[in-house]
Write a protein that holds these residues in place. Structure first.
Motif, PDB file in Angstrom:
ATOM      1  N   ILE B 111       6.249 -27.707  10.610  1.00  0.00           N
ATOM      2  CA  ILE B 111       6.172 -26.719   9.644  1.00  0.00           C
ATOM      3  C   ILE B 111       5.549 -25.347  10.422  1.00  0.00           C
ATOM      4  N   VAL B 112       4.739 -25.422  11.311  1.00  0.00           N
ATOM      5  CA  VAL B 112       4.262 -24.115  11.931  1.00  0.00           C
ATOM      6  C   VAL B 112       5.455 -23.562  12.636  1.00  0.00           C
ATOM      7  N   LEU B 113       6.546 -24.402  13.114  1.00  0.00           N
ATOM      8  CA  LEU B 113       7.632 -23.656  13.854  1.00  0.00           C
ATOM      9  C   LEU B 113       8.393 -23.164  12.770  1.00  0.00           C
ATOM     10  N   VAL B 114       8.474 -23.702  11.553  1.00  0.00           N
ATOM     11  CA  VAL B 114       9.612 -23.279  10.537  1.00  0.00           C
ATOM     12  C   VAL B 114       8.971 -22.073   9.975  1.00  0.00           C
ATOM     13  N   ALA B 115       7.721 -21.734   9.858  1.00  0.00           N
ATOM     14  CA  ALA B 115       7.026 -20.697   9.389  1.00  0.00           C
ATOM     15  C   ALA B 115       7.058 -19.666  10.066  1.00  0.00           C
ATOM     16  N   THR B 116       7.237 -19.631  11.394  1.00  0.00           N
ATOM     17  CA  THR B 116       7.350 -18.801  12.416  1.00  0.00           C
ATOM     18  C   THR B 116       8.982 -18.336  12.318  1.00  0.00           C
ATOM     19  N   LEU B 117       9.481 -19.277  12.235  1.00  0.00           N
ATOM     20  CA  LEU B 117      11.265 -18.915  11.931  1.00  0.00           C
ATOM     21  C   LEU B 117      11.259 -18.183  10.603  1.00  0.00           C
ATOM     22  N   LEU B 138       8.734 -18.498   4.623  1.00  0.00           N
ATOM     23  CA  LEU B 138       7.243 -18.262   5.144  1.00  0.00           C
ATOM     24  C   LEU B 138       6.451 -18.839   4.209  1.00  0.00           C
ATOM     25  N   SER B 139       6.432 -18.234   2.857  1.00  0.00           N
ATOM     26  CA  SER B 139       5.237 -18.534   2.027  1.00  0.00           C
ATOM     27  C   SER B 139       5.285 -19.908   1.602  1.00  0.00           C
ATOM     28  N   PHE B 140       6.368 -20.757   1.642  1.00  0.00           N
ATOM     29  CA  PHE B 140       6.529 -22.053   1.080  1.00  0.00           C
ATOM     30  C   PHE B 140       5.679 -22.760   2.363  1.00  0.00           C
ATOM     31  N   CYS B 141       6.132 -22.382   3.565  1.00  0.00           N
ATOM     32  CA  CYS B 141       5.442 -23.452   4.724  1.00  0.00           C
ATOM     33  C   CYS B 141       3.843 -23.137   4.530  1.00  0.00           C
ATOM     34  N   PHE B 142       3.546 -22.003   4.182  1.00  0.00           N
ATOM     35  CA  PHE B 142       2.066 -21.853   4.238  1.00  0.00           C
ATOM     36  C   PHE B 142       1.371 -22.498   3.149  1.00  0.00           C
ATOM     37  N   TYR B 143       2.354 -22.665   1.766  1.00  0.00           N
ATOM     38  CA  TYR B 143       1.563 -23.574   0.717  1.00  0.00           C
ATOM     39  C   TYR B 143       1.519 -24.546   1.207  1.00  0.00           C
ATOM     40  N   THR B 144       2.398 -25.412   1.759  1.00  0.00           N
ATOM     41  CA  THR B 144       2.139 -26.789   2.374  1.00  0.00           C
ATOM     42  C   THR B 144       1.001 -26.782   3.336  1.00  0.00           C
TER      43      THR B 144
END
Lengths: 679, 483
Positions: B111-117, B138-144
């Motif tokens: 998820i860190v990678l996807v957030a970066t994406l 980005l936001s959904f990655c961060f919520y998780t």
């Protein structure tokens, strides 16, 4: 040798102490058992500093040898950074400005720094932070040299900030020590110095931003030319000059930003000597002198400088009258003399101001180092516990008296000449300022000799038992052994039966400094036709090179008489070995006012910071934070304690209140928008 | 003509690598739980290297001929590299943390990678809907990620709050977008810019209300006052490396979107929104720095300090000039390096002591001199002292603001910057002056020691020789103003 100098040699003046700092820092990488011994590091540092000093002398020689002594030696600028964006081109150069003013400052800074480093070998012997101390000292000197050499405002400002940072590191050098009774702790003093001087820097930075957008240059020479030709509106020049002066007032401890300086006495004494003679506090005076043509272009700014200078000189001198702590007397005397220098600059006396800066650097460094030597012998800075030291510490005594005579302005010592010039300049500009300056001259003589009589005359009153400097007498609590400063070395024994003269490494710098304290005034003596003045004036445009005012016998005699009167008065009151002089009812309120430093610390710390800011603004912000944020968090926690479903939390007030903030913010903006749209 | 899919290779790398990390984690249940993080760090590094290959590429990604939804240029490249670099450091500081305190190590790193994406897509988006979807990714990655510490109430709470308010701000943002679309009839940045410069003298109220909502939505993402209220909670509740990521990746990507949107699409209406952002900037920097003075928790302190920094960065958006752009990019990088250094130190301390209270830092200088010294470096940089990265990056921001006619704002910024010194000194005092509560020295693990050392060197490098990075930032910003 003195024909020419290449740019690299000048840079070396700056780079040698920097190298010393980096080398000492680098040795910390080596595992502790095989690190070089601290002595060899300080020797290295002193040797590099000596190299820097010799190069500074050579530079001075070259500048003196120029066709017009003091004339600017031009070196090119080097690009450090540049941004080209549209029509704006931001070039940040680094470069050296070398002229009479620079050369004199270089020699003064390197000379005092060298002697302080030499002296510290004795004073700081055995301190566990000994190498760190030398690293900071070197970095401090480097910053000051960078500031002096800079040919542009940005480079100057960066070194300016570094000077502040280093003062933080050095004043707080004994950071683990608790406060002496009645004084601030070194850590608090360091923080205060950093914050207060940086408050002045707000003005300085804004001034730099202002002048950059108006002139699109950082180059000092160009800014001077632009200001002189009035190519930007006058009020901009005034604003710029005042902003810069705010910074200068912070560093040079001008009223009302002077409160950090007395507390800075909690640092090691050689550091005090360096800060209060040649670096840091001199930086503000130097800055105003460096930008002198800008100030000449704005009469209001000049007036502000002169008036603030006069107030500072007066206020600080009155506080110096009543201090019990020897270093504090010197501290207030420094503030007072800095006010004198600013006063000189404010009435147009560029030469007088710089002349006094130079003389003051020598005799004040000597006085501070002398007070360190006294402390070395007695373990205290409390004058009520000294007395009679002239018999035990003859060299310290002799040099201290020379310094005091010079500071008091007794002819023909150096202080007399520069003080006289300031008085003359003030006389022709404004009689009220002149009267203030004359009053200060009397008070200076009085408080210096009060200190001399209390310290060196009468009977020895026992000093302070225990092994340490007064400034560090209580060397940390037991749990802090790693930070404690066993001052070790020569004065390790727990009790001094009798005070003793300091070792050679400590008295030699005193003896050396005695020479310029006596003689340096002659370089601008009237009967030598003011060579120093001509030299300094080369650094400003020709139109600003005023003929020096003629020597005025009346002023010279009256100031000397006042100084002698001050000494006599001090002798009358204190020479008999009396410590407490009964004060008449009339003088009592003044005593209270002076000894409480006009209650300024109280005003700043209790009323403004403590009362208005802490109780008011911060408390309000904290309340907001606590009720809305923390309260919400706690509320959520309480609410959910009984609830198992996590989604219920969505129903609590917290998200709603946050959401309210969000919408509220947006709504507020829409509201603003309507107001502006309907206007 | 087909869109040029080769423009998005760094994104593919991240996406595929993320899937790979999850797969490895699932297929090798015996794997030590710090390994996925190291593996993912390699992926971020690979994506970063791939991004570098796009230097001087200047090409649009046209989903439909004529509609450029993404643009790869030097601005994109600069931000891609920065985001990938941040991801590498975040993953490195996560490894031990995840191993000790979290489950599902594979998902975490992925998820860190996807957030970066998501952040990278936000940077390159040149069309409203694309940018919005990227922002949501980005936001959904961060919520998780914020609620990843499943067993910790505080983490759950922070995640939920963040999500609810995030959804709320998204609604505002989306509503703003629809208003803009309504006025201009297009969603591409270029189209909007053209429509805005052709509009008449009259002020379209819908347009300006649209700006307000977009600013509110983006203000939430960057945590500007008064849209900042979630920040302290999220910073305190999230797993520590995620706090670091919130303060770097999230801010950098949101600011990149913010700046590109406002200086390309909305620039013709600069006068309409300049004052709004300037006002928010002033309030943000003062509020953040004043409230920071009261904090006793290190993470909350950094939350408010980052809010203060947001205020400084908003100066650049308000100024909307090219040199403001280069200052912003420059400051972002300097801030990222400094903050990553600070957070790595906090992670080391937290891994060992389990505390993030400022009071517990007492005596750190004795217990672990290296950490204390590195922290001092980071704090001085944040306070903007010369020699450290923060001086120059901030100075350039102030200059660009002043140059753009926002003298008062730069003045406020100088004062706010002074205030910040005060609370940074409080932390330094705690580490150096106060006696340790728990005696005993401890060691920094070798890997994190190296990471901190690299970042500290970076702080000094940017402070002493900022020219290379500043040149890069300048080239990058120039692309937005090439017309």
């Amino acid at each position: 040798m003195f024909d020419s100098i290449n740019e690299f040699q000048v840079w070396l003046i700056y780079l040698l102490p920097l190298a010393s700092c980096l080398l000492i820092a680098a040795q910390y990488v080596i595992p502790a058992p095989i690190r070089p011994n601290p002595r060899s590091l300080s020797t290295l540092s002193i040797l590099l500093m000596a190299g820097s000093f010799l190069l500074a002398l050579q530079t001075l020689g070259v500048v003196m040898n120029a066709a017009e002594p003091g004339q600017m030696v031009g070196f090119g600028e080097h690009r450090w950074l540049s941004i080209a964006a549209g029509d704006i081109h931001l070039d940040v150069p680094i470069g050296i400005r070398l002229d009479g003013l620079t050369a004199v400052m270089l020699v003064v800074v390197t000379a005092v720094a060298l002697l302080v480093q030499f002296y510290s070998q004795g004073y700081m012997a055995g301190d566990p932070g000994y190498p760190r101390y030398y690293a900071f000292l070197s970095l401090f000197t480097t910053s000051m040299l960078g500031l002096v050499l800079a040919d542009n405002m940005l480079m100057l400002f960066m070194h300016w900030e570094l000077v502040g940072l280093c003062s933080y590191l050095l004043i707080g050098f004994w950071f683990a020590n608790p406060a002496r009774p009645g004084y601030t702790s070194p850590a608090a003093a360091a923080k205060k110095a950093f914050i207060v001087t940086r408050a002045g820097d707000v003005g300085f930075l804004i001034a730099i931003l202002l002048i950059w957008t108006r002139t699109h240059t950082f180059n000092i020479l160009e800014i001077q030319e632009i200001a002189e030709a009035h190519r930007i509106p006058d009020h901009i020049i005034t604003l710029f000059a005042l902003g810069v002066f705010a910074g200068a007032a912070g560093k040079s401890a001008q009223f009302p930003l002077h409160t950090w300086l007395p507390d800075a006495m909690e640092g090691p004494t050689p550091v005090s000597a360096l800060i209060h003679a040649a670096t840091m506090v001199a930086a503000g005076v130097y800055l105003v002198a460096r930008l002198f043509p800008v100030y000449e272009a704005s009469e209001q700014a000049m007036d502000v400088v002169a008036i603030i200078g006069a107030i500072t000189a007066l206020v600080a001198a009155t506080m110096g009258l009543v201090m019990r702590d020897l270093k504090r007397v010197l501290a207030y005397s420094t503030i007072s003399q800095l006010g004198y220098m600013m006063l000189a600059l404010g009435v147009g006396g560029l030469v007088a101001g710089i002349f006094h800066l130079m003389n003051h650097a020598f005799f004040k460094a000597m006085l501070f180092l002398g007070s360190g030597s006294v402390n070395h012998g007695t373990n205290t800075f409390d004058m009520h516990k000294m007395g009679g030291l002239r018999r035990y510490m003859p060299i310290t005594f002799a040099t201290f008296v020379i310094g005091s005579l010079s500071l008091a302005g007794i002819p023909p010592l150096s202080g007399f000449w520069s003080k006289d010039e300031i008085l003359v300049d003030a006389w022709y500009e404004n009689k009220l300022l002149f009267a203030a300056a004359l009053t200060v001259a009397f008070m200076t003589a009085f408080y210096m000799f009060r200190a001399v009589f209390l310290t060196f005359f009468g009977e020895y009153r026992g000093g302070e038992p225990g092994g340490g400097h007064g400034g560090a007498s209580a060397h940390g609590d037991e749990s802090h052994d790693a930070h404690a400063q066993p001052d070790g070395g020569a004065h390790a024994p727990a009790h001094h039966a009798m005070p003793h003269e300091s070792p050679l490494v400590m008295w030699l710098p005193l003896a050396i400094l005695a020479v310029p304290s006596i003689l340096s005034g002659l370089v601008n003596a009237p009967f030598f036709h003011h060579p120093f003045g001509d030299f300094i004036l080369q650094s400003v445009p020709e139109t600003l090179r005023h003929e020096p005012h003629p020597f005025n016998w009346g002023i010279a005699i009256s100031s000397s008489v006042l100084a002698v009167l001050g000494i006599a008065f001090a002798a009358l009151l204190y020479a008999g070995g009396r410590v407490r002089v009964p004060l008449s009812l009339l003088a009592r309120p003044f005593y209270v006012l002076f000894s409480h430093k006009y209650f300024l610390d109280e005003l700043y710390e209790r009323a403004i910071v403590g009362g208005i800011l802490y109780q008011g603004v911060w408390r309000l912000a904290a309340w907001f934070d606590a009720t809305v944020v923390d309260g919400a968090v706690n509320g959520v926690a309480r609410f959910t304690r009984g609830a198992s479903a996590i989604m219920r939390r969505a129903q609590t007030g917290s998200e709603q209140s946050y959401g309210l903030m969000l919408t509220g913010g947006a709504a507020l903006m829409v509201l603003f928008l309507f107001i502006t749209a309907l206007r | 003509m087909n869109p040029d899919y080769s423009l998005l290779i760094p994104e593919y790398i991240l996406a595929v690598w993320a899937a790979l990390v999850v797969a490895v984690d699932v297929m090798m249940p015996k794997l030590r739980r710090d390994v996925p993080a190291y593996l993912a760090a390699l992926g971020a590094l690979a994506a970063g290297i791939a991004s570098v290959l796009y230097i001087d590429v200047n090409k649009g990604f046209e989903a439909i001929p004529g509609v450029t939804i993404m643009h790869v240029d030097d601005y994109t490249t600069y931000m891609r590299v920065l985001l990938c670099g941040i991801a590498v450091f975040i993953l490195l500081m996560s490894a031990q943390f995840v191993r000790m305190r979290l489950s599902h190590a594979g998902e975490y790193s992925a998820i860190v990678l996807v957030a970066t994406l998501g952040g990278m897509l936000m940077v390159e988006g040149t069309e409203l809907i694309t940018s919005w979807i990227a922002l949501e990714l980005l936001s959904f990655c961060f919520y998780t990620l914020v609620s990843f510490a499943r067993r910790e109430l505080r983490s759950n709470e922070a995640g939920l709050k963040y999500m609810l308010l995030g959804a709320f701000s998204t609604a505002l943002f989306l509503y703003g977008l629809s208003l803009i679309y309504g006025v201009t009839g297009t969603t591409t940045y270029d189209g909007i810019a053209a429509a805005l410069s052709n509009r008449g003298e009259d002020l379209t109220l819908a347009l300006v209300v649209g700006f307000v909502f977009i600013i509110a939505g983006l203000g939430f993402k960057v945590a500007a006052v008064p849209f900042h209220m979630y920040t302290p909670d999220a910073y305190q509740g999230a797993p520590l490396p995620i706090t670091a990521m919130l303060s770097t990746t999230s801010k950098a990507a949101a600011f990149a979107l913010f700046f590109r949107l406002f200086t390309t699409a909305f620039l013709p209406a600069h006068e309409e929104w300049k004052w709004m952002i300037a006002l928010i900037a002033a309030v943000t920097m003062m509020w953040g720095n004043l409230v920071a003075l009261q904090q006793t928790n290190l993470r909350r302190l950094f939350a408010y300090s980052s809010i203060g920094q947001v205020g400084f960065m908003l100066i650049a958006v308000a100024a909307a000039t090219q040199d403001a752009g280069s200052s912003l990019l420059f400051h972002m990088a300097g801030y990222a390096v400094t903050n990553l250094a600070a957070f790595t130190i906090i992670v080391v301390f937290f891994n060992r002591e389990g505390s993030d209270e400022i009071a517990d830092l007492a005596g750190l200088a004795e217990r672990q001199p290296f950490l204390a010294l590195a922290m001092v470096t980071a704090l001085f940089s944040l306070a903007g002292m010369p020699l450290f990265a923060g001086f120059f990056t901030k100075f350039m921001l102030f200059v660009s603001g002043w140059d753009a006619g926002l003298e008062w704002l730069s003045g406020v910024a100088v004062v706010a910057s002074l205030i910040s010194l005060y609370y940074y000194l409080m932390v330094i005092r705690q580490m150096y002056v106060i006696a340790p509560r728990v005696p005993g020295r401890f060691r920094t693990p070798a890997l994190l020691w190296g990471v901190i050392a690299v970042l500290v060197v970076g702080v000094f490098f940017l402070g002493i020789w900022p020219a290379p990075l500043l040149d890069a930032a300048d080239t990058a910003a120039a692309f937005l103003f090439r017309a």
